[in-house]
Design an enzyme around this catalytic site. Structure first.
Site, PDB file in Angstrom:
ATOM      1  CB  SER A 245     -87.366  65.466  16.246  1.00 58.53           C
ATOM      2  OG  SER A 245     -89.205  66.158  17.144  1.00 58.53           O
TER       3      SER A 245
ATOM      4  CE  LYS B 114     -83.447  65.796  19.524  1.00 59.17           C
ATOM      5  NZ  LYS B 114     -84.504  65.013  18.923  1.00 59.17           N
TER       6      LYS B 114
ATOM      7  CB  SER C 146     -87.352  67.406  19.630  1.00 57.75           C
ATOM      8  OG  SER C 146     -87.332  66.362  19.132  1.00 57.75           O
TER       9      SER C 146
END
Ligand code: GLN
Length: 483
Positions: A175, A76, A151
């Protein structure tokens, strides 16, 4: 080959059915072919990937094989990667090349995984739909008109579309779990302190926790084995031995006590989701678990408490983006104040600004006691609810989210309805507990996530339960059409 799990791919590499260079090329080709539609990567590190892969093949041929050696993987874009752009989904870090690696990144490097690239995300991990990213929205592979969740939406979409066998995520209020649920993959948020936060760009430091996202609980165990453990560079990481999470995957669930929080099944839950969750509960019963109703009386306060605490912490953490030391700087500032003001107003997006304003207000003299202190007290009550519940049960089961993936744009003008998509996940962060999400069925071809929450540092039990469930169901093996 691309549809195999990490455990299977590791076996293919070990038995020389494929080399890491070939496997890496296969995923790079898939990213080229599919990511124009999905937008799940911010940066693809093709050269780095192929050289990592070559090195991994050499290590394997020397007999130095870790299970993850040569496995392609994505980070990420919140994890700092040395000499590679680390944007955190924000314009303010669009030009930021990290001078160092996050501890999580270092650990994957040490086991010779292959870095395919950095995945898209909500700006500074603030969001539930990936629509706040400076790099544009990510599409859900199950329906390109829908969000992948957020997210960690880029990681979830990339894993779901087989552009990478696994990826990291971070979870401050849901998330990892919510996008895993929306995209039909598996993801675990470990206990706060289990995984180092060093080099993981801070949103709300007392809530943020990194964890893996992949196709199965077994893969999560392999990945968590690498990620977990104390780190002298992160004083909030906890010095507690890390078990080999793969060793307990096949334990029997006989006698496992599963709690169902009545508050989570009462209102606001979609009927069809409730039905799927009931069938999952039946599967766990067949596996030997016993089911108990429990209560988390303060859980209704978790969203309001979170939306004071998280913005308060973020307003402080994001003060460092001042246009002076790194990141975006406005053009031709008149003076220092103008430099701060314009760099920040041009560099941050709307959701981030909203949170900074709320947080600054909540922490200001005169309002601190009314908002921040009160929210912290509520946090204590929420944590105590879980502590009490875990006196009688081993695992708490619920849906991951109240709905399936929603349409792009559907909630962007209504932040509160966006915030509600984390109503089952946020309390877990406030308490600091581990929680995972696994696929438990489909509604109109959209995946539904099942959440399992464990006691502090009980990740092994969660992964064991999830793995046993995945031995008797095949939701986690379904493929979105066209991928
Ligand atoms: N959706 C929540 C938020 O916007 C949680 C985000 C997260 O876990 N990073 O704050």
């Amino acid at each position: 080959m691309a549809h195999k799990t990490i455990a299977q791919l590791s076996n293919e590499l070990q038995t020389k059915k494929i080399s890491s260079v070939e496997l890496t090329q296969l995923f790079l080709d898939r990213i080229k072919r599919f990511d124009k539609q999905l937008n799940s990567f911010i940066t693809v590190t093709e050269e780095q990937a192929l050289s990592d892969a070559k090195k991994a093949d050499e290590e394997r041929s020397k007999g130095n094989a870790h299970p993850l050696t040569g496995i392609p993987f994505a980070q990420k874009d919140i994890f700092c990667t040395k000499d590679i752009k680390t944007s955190c989904g924000s314009k303010i870090l669009d030009n930021f090349i990290s001078p160092y690696d996050a501890t999580v990144v270092t650990r994957f490097k040490e086991s010779n995984t292959v870095l395919l690239g950095k995945t898209n995300m909500d700006e500074f991990a603030m969001g539930s739909s990936n629509e706040t990213s400076f790099y544009g929205t990510v599409k859900n592979p199950w329906d390109l008109e829908r969000v992948p969740g957020g997210s960690s939406g880029g990681s979830a979409a990339a894993v779901a579309a087989y552009l990478t066998p696994g990826a990291t995520g971070t979870d401050t209020g849901g998330s990892i779990r919510q996008p895993a649920g929306f995209c039909g993959i598996s993801g675990i948020k470990p206990t706060y302190g289990r995984v180092s936060r060093y080099g993981m760009i801070a949103f709300a430091s007392s809530l943020d926790q990194g964890g893996p996202m992949a196709r199965s609980a077994e893969d999560l165990a392999l990945l968590l084995n690498v990620m977990a453990g104390v780190d002298e560079k992160d004083s909030t990481s906890i010095d507690k031995p890390v078990p080999d999470y793969t060793q307990t995957l096949n334990n029997s669930l006989n006698g496992l006590r599963i709690g169902l929080p009545k508050e989570f099944f009462e209102s606001g839950l979609d009927n069809e989701i409730a039905t799927l969750i009931q069938s999952a509960i039946q599967e766990f019963k067949k596996l030997g678990a016993t089911i108990h109703e429990i209560t988390l009386p303060n859980s209704g306060l978790s969203i309001p408490a979170y939306y004071v605490i998280a913005p308060a912490e973020c307003s402080s953490n994001l003060a460092r983006y001042d246009g002076v030391r790194f990141g975006y700087r406005c053009n031709e500032p008149k003076d220092l104040e103008d430099l701060y003001k314009r760099s920040r107003s041009e560099g941050f997006g709307n959701e981030v600004k909203r949170r900074i304003m709320i947080g600054t207000y909540a922490l200001s003299a005169g309002y601190y006691d009314t908002y921040y202190l009160k929210a912290q007290k509520i946090r204590g009550l929420i944590r105590q609810d879980f502590v009490d519940a875990f006196k009688n049960v081993d695992i708490i089961l619920s849906p991951t989210s109240p709905t399936t993936a929603f349409k792009l744009g559907e909630k962007t003008s209504d932040p509160i309805s966006m915030y509600l998509s984390d109503m089952y996940t946020i309390a877990v962060n406030l308490a600091g507990l581990p929680g995972l999400s696994i696929p438990a069925g489909f509604i109109k071809n959209l995946p539904v996530g099942l959440q399992l929450v464990g006691n502090f540092f009980d990740e092994a039990r969660l992964l064991n339960a999830a793995h046993q469930y995945q031995q008797v169901t095949d939701w986690h093996t379904r493929t979105p059409e066209g991928f």
